[in-house]
Design an enzyme around this catalytic site. Sequence first.
Site, PDB file in Angstrom:
ATOM      1  N   ASP A 143      24.878   5.825  -3.289  1.00  0.00           N
ATOM      2  CA  ASP A 143      24.291   6.684  -3.860  1.00  0.00           C
ATOM      3  C   ASP A 143      23.202   7.058  -3.427  1.00  0.00           C
ATOM      4  O   ASP A 143      22.688   8.356  -3.207  1.00  0.00           O
ATOM      5  CB  ASP A 143      23.833   6.260  -5.388  1.00  0.00           C
ATOM      6  CG  ASP A 143      25.144   6.277  -6.284  1.00  0.00           C
ATOM      7  OD1 ASP A 143      25.884   6.840  -6.085  1.00  0.00           O
ATOM      8  OD2 ASP A 143      24.921   5.506  -7.085  1.00  0.00           O
ATOM      9  N   ASN A 149       0.984  -1.077  -0.078  1.00  0.00           N
ATOM     10  CA  ASN A 149       0.041  -0.026   0.052  1.00  0.00           C
ATOM     11  C   ASN A 149       0.699   1.355   0.038  1.00  0.00           C
ATOM     12  O   ASN A 149       1.939   1.355   0.628  1.00  0.00           O
ATOM     13  CB  ASN A 149      -0.944  -0.015   1.157  1.00  0.00           C
ATOM     14  CG  ASN A 149      -0.160  -0.375   2.562  1.00  0.00           C
ATOM     15  OD1 ASN A 149       0.559   0.524   3.025  1.00  0.00           O
ATOM     16  ND2 ASN A 149      -0.415  -1.660   3.031  1.00  0.00           N
ATOM     17  N   SER A 151      -8.352  -1.570   1.671  1.00  0.00           N
ATOM     18  CA  SER A 151      -7.990  -2.674   1.783  1.00  0.00           C
ATOM     19  C   SER A 151      -8.724  -3.770   1.079  1.00  0.00           C
ATOM     20  O   SER A 151      -9.769  -3.798   0.539  1.00  0.00           O
ATOM     21  CB  SER A 151      -8.659  -2.892   3.495  1.00  0.00           C
ATOM     22  OG  SER A 151      -8.271  -4.283   3.733  1.00  0.00           O
ATOM     23  N   GLY A 152      -7.831  -4.748   0.557  1.00  0.00           N
ATOM     24  CA  GLY A 152      -8.096  -5.923  -0.179  1.00  0.00           C
ATOM     25  C   GLY A 152      -8.750  -5.622  -1.513  1.00  0.00           C
ATOM     26  O   GLY A 152      -9.420  -6.479  -2.024  1.00  0.00           O
ATOM     27  N   SER A 193      -6.586   0.658   4.010  1.00  0.00           N
ATOM     28  CA  SER A 193      -5.596  -0.331   4.306  1.00  0.00           C
ATOM     29  C   SER A 193      -5.356  -0.752   5.737  1.00  0.00           C
ATOM     30  O   SER A 193      -5.541  -0.020   6.531  1.00  0.00           O
ATOM     31  CB  SER A 193      -4.224  -0.318   3.737  1.00  0.00           C
ATOM     32  OG  SER A 193      -3.257  -0.819   4.512  1.00  0.00           O
ATOM     33  N   SER A 194      -5.264  -2.169   5.762  1.00  0.00           N
ATOM     34  CA  SER A 194      -4.906  -2.861   7.122  1.00  0.00           C
ATOM     35  C   SER A 194      -3.709  -1.799   7.927  1.00  0.00           C
ATOM     36  O   SER A 194      -3.789  -1.778   9.201  1.00  0.00           O
ATOM     37  CB  SER A 194      -4.806  -4.032   7.303  1.00  0.00           C
ATOM     38  OG  SER A 194      -4.159  -4.393   6.520  1.00  0.00           O
ATOM     39  N   ASP A 195      -2.852  -1.498   7.120  1.00  0.00           N
ATOM     40  CA  ASP A 195      -1.846  -0.662   7.727  1.00  0.00           C
ATOM     41  C   ASP A 195      -1.800   0.709   7.948  1.00  0.00           C
ATOM     42  O   ASP A 195      -0.863   1.432   8.233  1.00  0.00           O
ATOM     43  CB  ASP A 195      -0.520  -1.022   6.697  1.00  0.00           C
ATOM     44  CG  ASP A 195      -0.281  -2.460   6.833  1.00  0.00           C
ATOM     45  OD1 ASP A 195      -0.164  -2.969   7.742  1.00  0.00           O
ATOM     46  OD2 ASP A 195      -0.234  -2.821   5.440  1.00  0.00           O
ATOM     47  N   HIS A 232       8.991  -8.952   9.388  1.00  0.00           N
ATOM     48  CA  HIS A 232       7.694  -8.231   8.575  1.00  0.00           C
ATOM     49  C   HIS A 232       8.313  -7.988   7.268  1.00  0.00           C
ATOM     50  O   HIS A 232       8.429  -8.998   6.366  1.00  0.00           O
ATOM     51  CB  HIS A 232       6.999  -7.205   9.456  1.00  0.00           C
ATOM     52  CG  HIS A 232       5.897  -6.649   8.798  1.00  0.00           C
ATOM     53  ND1 HIS A 232       5.084  -5.729   9.236  1.00  0.00           N
ATOM     54  CD2 HIS A 232       5.118  -6.855   7.473  1.00  0.00           C
ATOM     55  CE1 HIS A 232       4.080  -5.193   8.629  1.00  0.00           C
ATOM     56  NE2 HIS A 232       4.175  -6.074   7.461  1.00  0.00           N
ATOM     57  N   TYR A 285      25.835  14.200 -10.284  1.00  0.00           N
ATOM     58  CA  TYR A 285      25.146  12.790 -10.957  1.00  0.00           C
ATOM     59  C   TYR A 285      24.146  12.960 -11.724  1.00  0.00           C
ATOM     60  O   TYR A 285      23.021  13.780 -11.411  1.00  0.00           O
ATOM     61  CB  TYR A 285      25.124  11.953  -9.457  1.00  0.00           C
ATOM     62  CG  TYR A 285      24.837  10.465  -9.852  1.00  0.00           C
ATOM     63  CD1 TYR A 285      25.752   9.372 -10.168  1.00  0.00           C
ATOM     64  CD2 TYR A 285      23.605  10.137  -9.811  1.00  0.00           C
ATOM     65  CE1 TYR A 285      25.187   8.340 -10.324  1.00  0.00           C
ATOM     66  CE2 TYR A 285      23.066   8.947  -9.913  1.00  0.00           C
ATOM     67  CZ  TYR A 285      24.167   7.970 -10.307  1.00  0.00           C
ATOM     68  OH  TYR A 285      23.611   6.691 -10.258  1.00  0.00           O
ATOM     69  N   HIS A 336       4.372   0.644   1.609  1.00  0.00           N
ATOM     70  CA  HIS A 336       4.804  -0.606   2.248  1.00  0.00           C
ATOM     71  C   HIS A 336       4.683  -1.720   1.150  1.00  0.00           C
ATOM     72  O   HIS A 336       3.562  -1.893   0.730  1.00  0.00           O
ATOM     73  CB  HIS A 336       4.054  -0.703   3.335  1.00  0.00           C
ATOM     74  CG  HIS A 336       3.860  -1.979   4.242  1.00  0.00           C
ATOM     75  ND1 HIS A 336       5.196  -2.597   4.530  1.00  0.00           N
ATOM     76  CD2 HIS A 336       2.996  -3.055   4.428  1.00  0.00           C
ATOM     77  CE1 HIS A 336       5.085  -3.849   5.118  1.00  0.00           C
ATOM     78  NE2 HIS A 336       3.674  -3.746   5.059  1.00  0.00           N
ATOM     79  N   HIS A 390       5.821  -6.169   0.593  1.00  0.00           N
ATOM     80  CA  HIS A 390       6.417  -7.340   0.874  1.00  0.00           C
ATOM     81  C   HIS A 390       7.490  -7.835  -0.160  1.00  0.00           C
ATOM     82  O   HIS A 390       7.306  -9.142  -0.484  1.00  0.00           O
ATOM     83  CB  HIS A 390       5.256  -8.544   1.421  1.00  0.00           C
ATOM     84  CG  HIS A 390       4.615  -8.118   2.605  1.00  0.00           C
ATOM     85  ND1 HIS A 390       4.032  -9.116   3.326  1.00  0.00           N
ATOM     86  CD2 HIS A 390       4.579  -6.960   3.096  1.00  0.00           C
ATOM     87  CE1 HIS A 390       3.281  -8.432   4.390  1.00  0.00           C
ATOM     88  NE2 HIS A 390       3.644  -7.229   4.444  1.00  0.00           N
TER      89      HIS A 390
HETATM   90 ZN    ZN Z   1       2.924  -5.884   5.756  1.00  0.00          ZN
END
Ligand code: ZN
Length: 232
Positions: free
Chosen positions: A121, A30, A46-47, A75-77, A172, A230, A96, A98
């Site tokens: 960098d 998310n 969420s979902g 979102s659950s977070d 996590h 750069y 966030h 995974h």
């Molecule tokens: Zn997570």
Amino acid sequence: MKKYQDIRDAAFEANMQLPVLNLVLFTFGNVSAADHSLQVFAIKPSGVAYSELSPEKMVVVDFDGNTVDGELRPSSDTKTHAVLYKNWPEINGIAHTHSMYATSWAQSLRDIPIYGTTHADHLTVDIPCAPPMDDGSINGDYEYETGFQIIDCLTEKQLDYREIEMILVGSHAPFTWGKTAAKAVYNSAVLETIAKMALLTEQINFESQKIKESLIRKHFERKHGPDSYYGQ
Ligand SMILES: [Zn+2]
């Protein structure tokens, strides 16, 4: 509501980058986009599958995690994002995921050692891994506590959130942030690449040494210093 359109658009566009960059599977992950003047942020519902997202489906939430606009469940977070925005006034985006390699380092409870210039960098230190939280926090307000787990880790390591825009949450997965939601997603992609390179580096030579301090300074400053040149 019109005043939330900019953050809805920013959150939508940033969330849609996660599957494009191969950082998420199914509905994992998310991104949120904040407006500090209104003290709110827009976050993925969420979902909901990425293919079904739209700016209108983003949920607008205040910095205490209460929904202020939107039909769907955030979102659950969401509470983790809320804690970070409330405590860190200079960020406007959080991501966030995974993602495979960064999450594997988080599961290993290891900081990612600074092995090369790709890492240097972007930041001059190992990418921190916050230790897993205690049982009291896990059984309490878990997502809220995750926010403090992140803040406390940076504080303990004396790192500044304006310079270190990524962390591994132990057992996590990673969280990244930045001045915009797009920058937060960029940082997620950078982190994933650094995590993969570090793993391969250790596989090729398990005695690999960290990059020299002089090279760290050279690379970081040519990208971020006052005389940066750069632009590869
Ligand atoms: Zn997570």
